[in-house]
Design an enzyme around this catalytic site. Sequence first.
Site, PDB file in Angstrom:
ATOM      1  N   GLU A  29       0.867  -1.167   0.000  1.00 33.99           N
ATOM      2  CA  GLU A  29       0.000   0.000   0.000  1.00 33.99           C
ATOM      3  C   GLU A  29       0.902   1.215   0.000  1.00 33.99           C
ATOM      4  O   GLU A  29       1.752   1.369   0.869  1.00 33.99           O
ATOM      5  CB  GLU A  29      -0.850   0.049   1.276  1.00 33.99           C
ATOM      6  CG  GLU A  29      -2.207  -0.589   1.152  1.00 33.99           C
ATOM      7  CD  GLU A  29      -3.012  -0.392   2.429  1.00 33.99           C
ATOM      8  OE1 GLU A  29      -2.989   0.726   2.995  1.00 33.99           O
ATOM      9  OE2 GLU A  29      -3.641  -1.358   2.871  1.00 33.99           O
ATOM     10  N   ASP A  67      -5.275   9.929   9.975  1.00 37.09           N
ATOM     11  CA  ASP A  67      -3.948   9.415  10.298  1.00 37.09           C
ATOM     12  C   ASP A  67      -3.477   9.817  11.685  1.00 37.09           C
ATOM     13  O   ASP A  67      -3.652  10.954  12.111  1.00 37.09           O
ATOM     14  CB  ASP A  67      -2.927   9.912   9.267  1.00 37.09           C
ATOM     15  CG  ASP A  67      -3.163   9.282   7.912  1.00 37.09           C
ATOM     16  OD1 ASP A  67      -3.670   8.147   7.882  1.00 37.09           O
ATOM     17  OD2 ASP A  67      -2.863   9.928   6.893  1.00 37.09           O
TER      18      ASP A  67
END
Lengths: 409, 268
Positions: free
Chosen positions: B51, B62
Amino acid sequence: MKLEKGIPLIDQHDENGYWGGKFGGNQIAESLNYPIEELTREFQKLRNDETFIAERDYYFKNFVGAPTPFIKLDNLTKHLGGAQIYCKLVSKATGGAHKAYNAVVHSLICKRLGKTYIGGDTGAGYAGKMLSMAAAKFNLKCKIFMGAKDVERQSINVFSMRSYGAEVVPVNSGSQTLVDAVSECMRWWTSENEEAHMCVGSTVGPTIFVKICAWSTAQISREMKKQVMDEFGEVPKDMKLINCVGGGSSAAGFWNEWIDYDNIELIGVEAGGPEGSSKHAAPLTNDSPIGVLHGATQYVIQDDQGEIEETDSISAGLDYPGVSPLHCFLKETGRARYTSASDEEAIEAFQLVSKNEGFVSPSLEPSHAFAEAIKIAPKLSKDTIIVVDSCGDSAKDSKIIAERLGYKI
Amino acid sequence: MTSSTLIKSFERAKEDNRAALLTYTVGGDPDKKTSLNIFKSIAESGADIIECGLGHGANIGDGGAIQDSTYRALSGGIKTDDIFEIIVDFKKDYATDVIIMTYQNKIMAYGEEDFLKKCISSKVSGIICVDWPWPLNLDFAKKCKENNIVFIQLLCPTTNEGRLKSILNDAHEVVYYISMLSTTGQKLKVSSDEIKKRFNLIKKISPDKKCIIGFGITADTINDFKDTDACVVGSALCREITRSIDEELNPATNVGNMVTDLKQKLSS
Ligand SMILES: Cc1ncc(COP(=O)(O)O)c(C=O)c1O
């Protein structure tokens, strides 16, 4: 794109939460889908619940202090020699700004959701101050996210938040201002949403937050409508309502009841930043590209990579690269006009208003609105009524302003 | 084409009696060349699928470790085209599938059509877009499908059963289960058993779909997920890049070592 009459602005979105099919929405991580659906259901129920409305009104009246004054600024009017200038002195709301309305409503909703923990973002510190204030009153644990730069420059409001028992979390990422505080607050809520409620401090974020905030600040125009009728006996033929726009909660509330009156001009003033700087926080004025920020589609200041660009404004409350989807919609439909004022113009406006009026001492955010009034009033006839929303008190900005004007406090 | 190679990656792992190992690192962290070396090292250390984060400064998903990586890449001037160039260079020598993980504004700013074209020409196998939830993503997902790129729908612990079924019904061959309510990089706050229970529910509804499990997985817990389809380790790797830079060590080597260890733990 069309504005409908007779339907509240906050309800003129489609089934996906987009105003004009284009602005707003819920572009969020899957982890926020459930709490947002839950909040959407709860709010829909509460806004039709008479006991909830009565509770809201009770706190607005007795704690926030509604109605705030609607006054004529005779000296300023005389000085400028044109339109008659009035002021809705929203800074008289307890705590010193319009942020009290949204904070009270979110705290009440938090309780109805059975939650005892609330978190929110803040730029100028008013949203954080009022949320801390309300959280203390309603026995809620409170956490406030604030850009590290703003913690520094709005320390007076940080002091208030801490006195009310809130935990203030300085956010050190990015530009260390409001944009980063909102991002961090949403990250926090992503983790804590089972236990905690989130209050977004302006009419930004996913659709439901835009709606709750504008529904709350609508108190400003609801009470002002009565005051205008008392003063003039009718809705004036030629009236202009000027408000600063950061996220847009103050303007949305100040205009809400007047949107269907086509003869009333709505003028939003964004932050132009330092003279000569290109880091304006004025996405509407400058036709910034459309993008996604904090879960909603809007005009947002960004580079060709989709990275949010740093803005620069003397006013922490207006220092935000995006803007409410409500204002994107009002701009696109032509209902409101948007312009900007520079840091310097805001400081001059602050001085002129304070010196002439005494009782009105606008913080740097509404000083931007006054700057526009000062620009246009001399060119208008005395039959024109200008009303400026003085939505914040200058106390929090005393350090910044004194420094600018070259004296120490 | 690409979507079928992606499925094969899952199947190969299954033949090995283990879940597929996915890594997440931010493209361009700390710079273009090192990032390419990190991807190569990851592939050589046995990761099944890579990824590649197309980082966004105003992300809302995040945690600290990935934010640090994103910040390093962006402040180094990394642009979306640089990420595609890294992927193209990587794919010249490696068959490992690459999935792009990003935020909607990055795709919008690039232009949806152009972004897809670039994904095709760079041999990207799949796209994960954190803040583009079902059903808003369906038009874009359809365009991905038409071009043999898997648009990976996200599911989480509070996705209720009705929504789960609808999403799975529209989903392509691969979905992603966010194991807990959090941003990336937090400690696992639910038990592995609980995660597997949800995983099994997803598999019961859609036995044919491959389900990636992500968020909070580290070397300590990865073995618990051996019997699932796939799991992702991200923040731990990003942290390792940060540590390597701070201590002036080679991030590619260190990340590679970490992946070798993860693979071993997943296989044992
Ligand atoms: C006094 C004041 N006015 C205006 C603003 C800008 O926000 P909004 O545009 O949502 O009213 C702020 C934000 O902190 C503020 O404190």
